[in-house]
Write an enzyme that holds these catalytic residues in place. Structure first.
Site, mmCIF file in Angstrom:
data_model
loop_
_atom_site.group_PDB
_atom_site.id
_atom_site.type_symbol
_atom_site.label_atom_id
_atom_site.label_comp_id
_atom_site.label_asym_id
_atom_site.label_seq_id
_atom_site.Cartn_x
_atom_site.Cartn_y
_atom_site.Cartn_z
ATOM 1 N N GLY A 58 0.831 -1.210 0.000
ATOM 2 C CA GLY A 58 0.000 0.000 0.000
ATOM 3 C C GLY A 58 0.860 1.251 0.000
ATOM 4 O O GLY A 58 0.613 2.205 -0.747
ATOM 5 N N ASP B 58 9.061 6.702 8.999
ATOM 6 C CA ASP B 58 8.647 6.173 10.290
ATOM 7 C C ASP B 58 7.488 7.042 10.695
ATOM 8 O O ASP B 58 7.572 8.272 10.675
ATOM 9 C CB ASP B 58 9.773 6.231 11.330
ATOM 10 C CG ASP B 58 9.457 5.279 12.488
ATOM 11 O OD1 ASP B 58 9.135 4.107 12.214
ATOM 12 O OD2 ASP B 58 9.490 5.706 13.639
ATOM 13 N N PHE C 67 -4.940 1.146 6.676
ATOM 14 C CA PHE C 67 -4.255 0.153 7.512
ATOM 15 C C PHE C 67 -3.890 0.819 8.828
ATOM 16 O O PHE C 67 -4.114 2.014 9.028
ATOM 17 C CB PHE C 67 -3.009 -0.392 6.795
ATOM 18 C CG PHE C 67 -2.046 0.669 6.331
ATOM 19 C CD1 PHE C 67 -1.030 1.134 7.171
ATOM 20 C CD2 PHE C 67 -2.159 1.230 5.056
ATOM 21 C CE1 PHE C 67 -0.148 2.125 6.748
ATOM 22 C CE2 PHE C 67 -1.269 2.224 4.628
ATOM 23 C CZ PHE C 67 -0.272 2.667 5.489
ATOM 24 N N TYR D 112 -3.855 2.402 12.306
ATOM 25 C CA TYR D 112 -4.855 3.019 13.188
ATOM 26 C C TYR D 112 -5.921 3.799 12.412
ATOM 27 O O TYR D 112 -6.696 4.543 13.013
ATOM 28 C CB TYR D 112 -4.157 3.951 14.187
ATOM 29 C CG TYR D 112 -3.250 3.212 15.148
ATOM 30 C CD1 TYR D 112 -3.761 2.621 16.308
ATOM 31 C CD2 TYR D 112 -1.892 3.091 14.892
ATOM 32 C CE1 TYR D 112 -2.940 1.915 17.172
ATOM 33 C CE2 TYR D 112 -1.051 2.394 15.761
ATOM 34 C CZ TYR D 112 -1.584 1.814 16.896
ATOM 35 O OH TYR D 112 -0.774 1.117 17.759
ATOM 36 N N LYS E 122 -7.580 10.505 1.684
ATOM 37 C CA LYS E 122 -6.604 10.296 2.759
ATOM 38 C C LYS E 122 -5.258 10.929 2.398
ATOM 39 O O LYS E 122 -4.650 11.632 3.219
ATOM 40 C CB LYS E 122 -6.445 8.803 3.031
ATOM 41 C CG LYS E 122 -5.461 8.499 4.163
ATOM 42 C CD LYS E 122 -5.235 7.005 4.329
ATOM 43 C CE LYS E 122 -3.982 6.742 5.130
ATOM 44 N NZ LYS E 122 -3.634 5.334 5.209
#
EC number: 3.6.1.66
Length: 221
Positions: free
Chosen positions: A14, A72, A153, A155, A176
């Site tokens: 993804g 990250d 994916f 949270y 998104k």
């Protein structure tokens, strides 16, 4: 102009798709670590997102000998003192999956009225010899009381974004990407990508020269 290969330091298809879509107009070939067979896992023991992103990017670049982009990212919840933070992926334990992490978070938030949270993303683009570029972005939102939505994916089903009135998991990929922490960091990266390409070419030229220098030294020794 030859395309530059950039390896995304992830096994998450993804994420790779998101980045490939974003950079589709540039002369780059986007791969990820699944294209290279088994390679060792980097240690993600940094104290913050910045350090972890760099560790992943530099480790992958060094192992594969190609520029590597790592991100990250994680969730910081105000009422939990910034947790899960850098432990977002392993919040419910080393073998936890998204479902378990979300369950643990909703349990931890039970009865709390302050639901404020933010997603943080740090991107690091490293070359094998070490230098890196860093981009950082955040997205502010709230933690829901139950899972909502089936997209995305991590949270996404518990992260509610008030301006759109949806959780990340209720949004399309386009929606998104337009508001998310990773979307923002990647757009900043893309908007400077002409400069990034110049930087990459210079670094890769330097590496080539160093390599040639090393080989010549070995020949003479």
């Amino acid at each position: 102009m030859n395309a530059i290969t950039i390896v995304i330091a992830t096994r998450n298809k993804g994420k790779t798709a998101e980045i490939r879509e974003l950079l589709k107009d540039y002369p780059v070939e986007i791969k990820d670590v699944t294209d290279f067979g088994p390679i060792p896992e980097p240690m993600e023991d940094g104290k913050d997102f910045d350090e972890n992103a760099y560790k992943k990017a530099h480790f992958t670049a060094r192992v594969l000998g190609l520029p590597a982009l790592a991100d990250d990212s994680g969730l910081e919840v105000e009422a939990l003192g910034g947790a899960p933070g850098v432990h977002s992926a392993r919040y419910a334990g080393p073998d936890a999956d998204d479902v378990k992490n979300n369950e643990k978070l909703l349990q931890a938030m039970a009865g709390k009225s302050n639901r404020r949270a933010r997603f943080v993303c740090v991107l690091s683009l490293a070359v094998p010899t070490g230098p890196a570029l860093t981009y950082e972005a955040v997205c502010e939102g709230e933690i829901t009381h139950e899972l909502r939505g089936t997209h995305g994916f991590g949270y996404d089903p518990v992260f509610y974004y008030p301006p759109l009135g949806k959780t990340f998991a209720e949004m399309t990929l386009e929606e998104k990407s337009s508001v998310s922490h990773r979307g923002k960091a990647l757009r900043e990266f893309r908007d400077e990508f002409d400069k990034v390409m110049v930087w990459l070419r210079q670094r890769l030229e330097e590496e080539k020269r160093m390599l040639v220098g090393d080989i010549c030294q070995h020949d003479h020794s």
